[in-house]
Design a protein around this motif. Structure first.
Motif, PDB file in Angstrom:
ATOM      1  N   VAL A  47     -64.925 -33.116 -54.276  1.00 29.39           N
ATOM      2  CA  VAL A  47     -65.907 -32.138 -53.746  1.00 29.39           C
ATOM      3  C   VAL A  47     -64.963 -31.134 -53.005  1.00 29.39           C
ATOM      4  N   GLU A  48     -63.865 -31.422 -53.345  1.00 28.80           N
ATOM      5  CA  GLU A  48     -62.142 -30.146 -52.561  1.00 28.80           C
ATOM      6  C   GLU A  48     -62.111 -29.436 -53.624  1.00 28.80           C
ATOM      7  N   GLN A  49     -61.934 -29.855 -54.910  1.00 34.17           N
ATOM      8  CA  GLN A  49     -62.260 -29.334 -55.888  1.00 34.17           C
ATOM      9  C   GLN A  49     -63.131 -27.867 -56.122  1.00 34.17           C
ATOM     10  N   LEU A  50     -64.524 -28.498 -56.086  1.00 31.66           N
ATOM     11  CA  LEU A  50     -65.445 -28.173 -56.170  1.00 31.66           C
ATOM     12  C   LEU A  50     -65.374 -26.498 -55.384  1.00 31.66           C
ATOM     13  N   SER A  51     -65.142 -27.532 -54.108  1.00 30.40           N
ATOM     14  CA  SER A  51     -65.554 -26.298 -53.024  1.00 30.40           C
ATOM     15  C   SER A  51     -65.229 -25.195 -52.780  1.00 30.40           C
ATOM     16  N   SER A  52     -63.302 -25.832 -53.569  1.00 30.99           N
ATOM     17  CA  SER A  52     -62.923 -24.633 -53.206  1.00 30.99           C
ATOM     18  C   SER A  52     -62.498 -24.000 -54.636  1.00 30.99           C
ATOM     19  N   SER A  53     -63.147 -24.107 -55.645  1.00 37.82           N
ATOM     20  CA  SER A  53     -63.349 -23.211 -56.961  1.00 37.82           C
ATOM     21  C   SER A  53     -64.331 -22.353 -57.358  1.00 37.82           C
ATOM     22  N   THR A  54     -65.564 -23.124 -56.421  1.00 37.61           N
ATOM     23  CA  THR A  54     -66.856 -22.380 -55.841  1.00 37.61           C
ATOM     24  C   THR A  54     -66.963 -21.689 -54.855  1.00 37.61           C
ATOM     25  N   GLY A  55     -66.147 -21.739 -53.659  1.00 33.07           N
ATOM     26  CA  GLY A  55     -65.861 -21.023 -52.697  1.00 33.07           C
ATOM     27  C   GLY A  55     -67.372 -21.712 -51.502  1.00 33.07           C
ATOM     28  N   ARG A  57     -69.051 -24.433 -48.943  1.00 34.65           N
ATOM     29  CA  ARG A  57     -69.023 -24.808 -48.574  1.00 34.65           C
ATOM     30  C   ARG A  57     -69.529 -26.617 -48.673  1.00 34.65           C
ATOM     31  N   ILE A  58     -68.940 -27.988 -48.818  1.00 38.37           N
ATOM     32  CA  ILE A  58     -69.935 -28.577 -49.329  1.00 38.37           C
ATOM     33  C   ILE A  58     -70.050 -29.721 -48.436  1.00 38.37           C
ATOM     34  N   GLU A  59     -70.874 -30.448 -47.405  1.00 40.62           N
ATOM     35  CA  GLU A  59     -70.991 -30.431 -46.175  1.00 40.62           C
ATOM     36  C   GLU A  59     -70.887 -32.797 -46.101  1.00 40.62           C
ATOM     37  N   GLU A  60     -70.745 -33.434 -45.845  1.00 38.25           N
ATOM     38  CA  GLU A  60     -71.054 -34.827 -46.893  1.00 38.25           C
ATOM     39  C   GLU A  60     -73.136 -34.569 -47.010  1.00 38.25           C
ATOM     40  N   PRO A  64     -75.576 -36.270 -52.043  1.00 37.73           N
ATOM     41  CA  PRO A  64     -76.234 -37.065 -53.236  1.00 37.73           C
ATOM     42  C   PRO A  64     -76.600 -35.864 -53.906  1.00 37.73           C
ATOM     43  N   SER A  65     -76.087 -34.739 -53.640  1.00 35.34           N
ATOM     44  CA  SER A  65     -76.679 -33.808 -54.674  1.00 35.34           C
ATOM     45  C   SER A  65     -76.013 -33.675 -56.076  1.00 35.34           C
ATOM     46  N   LEU A  66     -74.463 -34.278 -55.399  1.00 33.22           N
ATOM     47  CA  LEU A  66     -73.861 -33.919 -56.306  1.00 33.22           C
ATOM     48  C   LEU A  66     -73.437 -35.390 -57.175  1.00 33.22           C
ATOM     49  N   ARG A  67     -74.716 -36.425 -57.632  1.00 38.36           N
ATOM     50  CA  ARG A  67     -75.156 -37.352 -58.426  1.00 38.36           C
ATOM     51  C   ARG A  67     -74.855 -37.895 -59.275  1.00 38.36           C
ATOM     52  N   THR A  68     -74.901 -36.528 -60.560  1.00 41.23           N
ATOM     53  CA  THR A  68     -74.845 -36.549 -62.325  1.00 41.23           C
ATOM     54  C   THR A  68     -74.753 -34.894 -62.367  1.00 41.23           C
ATOM     55  N   MET A  69     -73.998 -34.107 -63.500  1.00 36.50           N
ATOM     56  CA  MET A  69     -73.865 -33.457 -63.988  1.00 36.50           C
ATOM     57  C   MET A  69     -75.284 -32.125 -63.225  1.00 36.50           C
TER      58      MET A  69
ATOM     59  N   ARG B 283     -67.448 -36.616 -37.185  1.00 36.60           N
ATOM     60  CA  ARG B 283     -66.834 -36.805 -36.725  1.00 36.60           C
ATOM     61  C   ARG B 283     -65.970 -35.530 -37.754  1.00 36.60           C
ATOM     62  N   ASN B 284     -66.225 -35.577 -39.604  1.00 39.79           N
ATOM     63  CA  ASN B 284     -66.379 -35.121 -40.581  1.00 39.79           C
ATOM     64  C   ASN B 284     -67.043 -33.109 -40.284  1.00 39.79           C
ATOM     65  N   ARG B 285     -68.616 -33.732 -39.668  1.00 37.47           N
ATOM     66  CA  ARG B 285     -68.841 -32.466 -39.416  1.00 37.47           C
ATOM     67  C   ARG B 285     -68.396 -30.838 -39.736  1.00 37.47           C
ATOM     68  N   ASP B 286     -68.305 -29.779 -40.387  1.00 35.72           N
ATOM     69  CA  ASP B 286     -67.971 -28.548 -39.687  1.00 35.72           C
ATOM     70  C   ASP B 286     -65.909 -28.850 -40.396  1.00 35.72           C
ATOM     71  N   LEU B 287     -65.583 -30.478 -41.124  1.00 38.10           N
ATOM     72  CA  LEU B 287     -64.173 -30.484 -40.996  1.00 38.10           C
ATOM     73  C   LEU B 287     -64.710 -29.737 -42.200  1.00 38.10           C
ATOM     74  N   PRO B 288     -63.144 -28.785 -42.835  1.00 38.62           N
ATOM     75  CA  PRO B 288     -62.642 -28.823 -44.064  1.00 38.62           C
ATOM     76  C   PRO B 288     -62.485 -30.191 -45.083  1.00 38.62           C
ATOM     77  N   VAL B 289     -62.859 -30.180 -46.181  1.00 40.88           N
ATOM     78  CA  VAL B 289     -63.331 -31.055 -47.203  1.00 40.88           C
ATOM     79  C   VAL B 289     -61.657 -32.308 -46.841  1.00 40.88           C
ATOM     80  N   ALA B 290     -60.703 -31.687 -46.734  1.00 42.63           N
ATOM     81  CA  ALA B 290     -59.460 -32.146 -46.745  1.00 42.63           C
ATOM     82  C   ALA B 290     -59.401 -33.306 -45.984  1.00 42.63           C
ATOM     83  N   GLU B 291     -60.108 -32.682 -44.711  1.00 41.42           N
ATOM     84  CA  GLU B 291     -59.727 -33.660 -43.687  1.00 41.42           C
ATOM     85  C   GLU B 291     -60.621 -34.277 -43.335  1.00 41.42           C
ATOM     86  N   ARG B 292     -60.953 -34.893 -44.307  1.00 41.98           N
ATOM     87  CA  ARG B 292     -62.851 -35.412 -43.558  1.00 41.98           C
ATOM     88  C   ARG B 292     -61.870 -36.951 -44.310  1.00 41.98           C
TER      89      ARG B 292
END
Lengths: 78, 463
Positions: A47-55, A57-60, A64-69, B283-292
């Motif tokens: 998620v971290e990689q994908l978020s930084s390469s695409t710019g 934001r990916i929330e928790e 579930p949307s990242l289940r398959t390609m 807690r994770n909401r609004d945090l950058p991925v690296a800090e979750r």
């Protein structure tokens, strides 16, 4: 983001975590976490990689949307 | 005079291969300085000195496989150099004596081999080659100024270091050649960090942490891709297959020994993670991925705290008795891609806050998969946690890693029906299991431990 770029971003992120993964053989509907044996830390890195390469934001709640390609492409191009 | 020996990095290790020396004869070293890199079936491990001293002789050449306890190098005592006049020094050992594995002393795990008090070498041999001996007053002066004599050029008789040399060195310190651990070098290469500009945290070699700190301090690096991803660094290909086979062999040996010797008992408790998951998501909401955080971090922290409160499960069974661990060093079971398993220690996990613990866990997993762990991480775990639930299983009844006395497992976190206050609700649950050594504890103690884990997870904000 078009589908081509999205696919490249997802593939790059996955290959950083599982360098020898054969993504083409895997198919677009394979469940990534199971097939590539990603644990929760791997998935977080993905998620971290994908978020930084695409710019993008990916929330928790988006995980579930990242289940398959296929679903990743839908999420990134949507 | 003391010996630097092949350390035991766990009950399953009986030999290791010296990969690389980070010191040379004449180098002054302190307790804790990393002297060498040793290859085990699990990882390349950086091994530190257990004593202060001056490197006298490197006994084993890189690439040599020797048993645990074999002498790798001899250290002279820092103050044993004869006083006064320069002493003729033999040329640095021309041909290092080949290691004699069959005759080398083998230490039992957990026991540090003693030196060889019987064989005192003549005084002149104790002078490290290359180091010009100076008078005690000069040495004291150098010590007072925090200078390493080995780095000072002597202008006195026979190259001896004079008081003037020391003063000059204090005024114009010569940059000492930098020692760099192999992992730090690889990391610097990967991150594009100039090793010469990496500030170190101590007298020891430049370490990975120093490189990371330097990389973080220089965010001008244009490529965000420079961040190493877990699993991106691989064990050198040449070593890969061998290591895999050796690891399989060791796992087989240790697990068979565990099942043969340890009378396991197993306990299970279903834990409601409703509060913990809700707290984490908030807690994770609004945090950058690296800090979750991930649930595994909370489970690990709760386990560590419970181990501190029920210390009977945190330690080792050695010589028919329980020895409590010094600190709670939780072994984190990490499955390696391509097979195998390693469970390095997260030191003092009970005292880390969850954010630090999460970071430590990610770092540990990354390095475990890259095959780069520190000696203490392999030898120190006092209790192991396996989180196979991450891979979808409901529960795991583990095999204890001897000489530890307990192994804690967590199954998948899944939403299930659960009765709360007389009503049926849907809650995220996990099955916590404990495999414990019945020689060391009874089920009552194990039950107390699992109840403590459960209780702690009901108050995630206090973890």
């Amino acid at each position: 983001m078009n589908e081509h770029d999205a696919r490249a971003a997802v593939s790059t992120a996955l290959l950083r975590i599982v360098p020898d993964a054969d993504l083409e053989a895997l198919g677009d509907d394979a469940v990534l976490r199971t097939e590539l044996e990603l644990d929760s830390l791997d998935f977080l890195s993905f998620v971290e990689q994908l978020s930084s390469s695409t710019g993008r934001r990916i929330e928790e709640d988006d995980y579930p949307s990242l289940r398959t390609m296929h679903s990743c492409l839908g999420f990134l191009t949507g | 005079m003391s010996d630097f020996t092949m350390p035991s990095l766990g009950a399953d290790m009986d030999e290791g291969t010296l990969l690389e020396w980070l010191v040379k004869p004449g180098d002054a070293v302190r307790k804790g300085d990393i002297l060498a890199v040793v290859d085990t079936s699990k990882a390349a491990v950086e091994v530190e000195s257990f004593a202060d001293g001056v490197v006298d002789r490197l006994v084993v050449e890189p690439g040599t496989r020797v048993p645990v306890g074999a002498v790798l190098a001899t250290l002279g005592e820092p103050e044993t150099a004869a006083a006064g006049e320069p002493v003729p020094v033999p040329a640095p050992a021309e041909a290092p004596a080949p290691a004699a594995p069959a005759e080398a002393p083998v230490a039992t795990p957990g026991e540090r081999p003693a030196g060889h008090p019987a064989r005192r070498e003549p005084a002149h041999r104790r002078v490290p080659p290359g180091l010009r001996v100076s008078s005690p007053s000069v040495r004291r002066e150098a010590e007072r100024l925090g200078l390493d004599l080995a780095t000072i050029t002597g202008t006195g008789r026979g190259g001896a270091i004079t008081r003037a040399d020391v003063s000059r060195a204090a005024a114009h310190p010569e940059p000492a050649p930098r020692r760099v651990t192999p992992y730090a070098r690889a990391l610097a290469d990967q991150l594009g960090v100039d090793l010469q500009r990496v500030p170190t945290t101590g007298r020891g070699p430049v370490r990975a942490a120093d490189v990371r700190a330097a990389a973080a301090a220089a965010p001008s690096e244009p490529a965000p891709a420079a961040e190493p991803a877990p699993g991106a660094e691989r064990v050198p290909a040449a070593a890969g297959e061998d290591r895999r086979a050796a690891m399989r062999h060791q796992i087989a040996t240790v697990m068979a020994r565990s099942k043969r010797e340890i009378p396991h008992y197993y306990l299970t408790a279903t834990v409601d993670l409703g509060r913990a998951v809700a707290w984490m998501r908030e807690r994770n909401r609004d945090l950058p991925v690296a800090e979750r955080l991930v649930p595994a971090a909370l489970l690990l922290k709760a386990t560590a705290l419970a181990a501190a409160r029920v210390p009977e499960l945190n330690g080792f069974w050695v010589d028919d008795a329980f020895r409590p661990g010094a600190g709670v060093h939780v072994g984190v079971a990490v499955s390696l891609r391509g097979g195998g398993l390693v469970a390095p220690a997260l030191h003092d996990a009970d005292r880390l806050d969850v954010v630090a613990l999460m970071a430590g866990m990610r770092d540990l997993v990354t390095r475990a998969r890259a095959g780069r762990l520190h000696r203490a991480e392999l030898s120190d775990p006092t209790l192991t946690v396996t989180n196979l639930g991450d891979q979808g299983v409901e529960s795991v009844h583990g095999v204890i890693y001897p000489p530890q006395v307990a192994l804690v497992g967590f199954g998948r976190v899944a939403e299930r029906p659960w009765a709360i206050d007389g009503l049926l609700g849907v809650r995220p649950l996990t099955v916590a299991t404990l495999a414990a050594d019945h020689r060391a504890t009874d089920g009552f103690t194990g039950g107390r431990f699992l109840a403590t884990v459960d209780d702690l997870l009901q108050h995630p904000e206090d973890l």
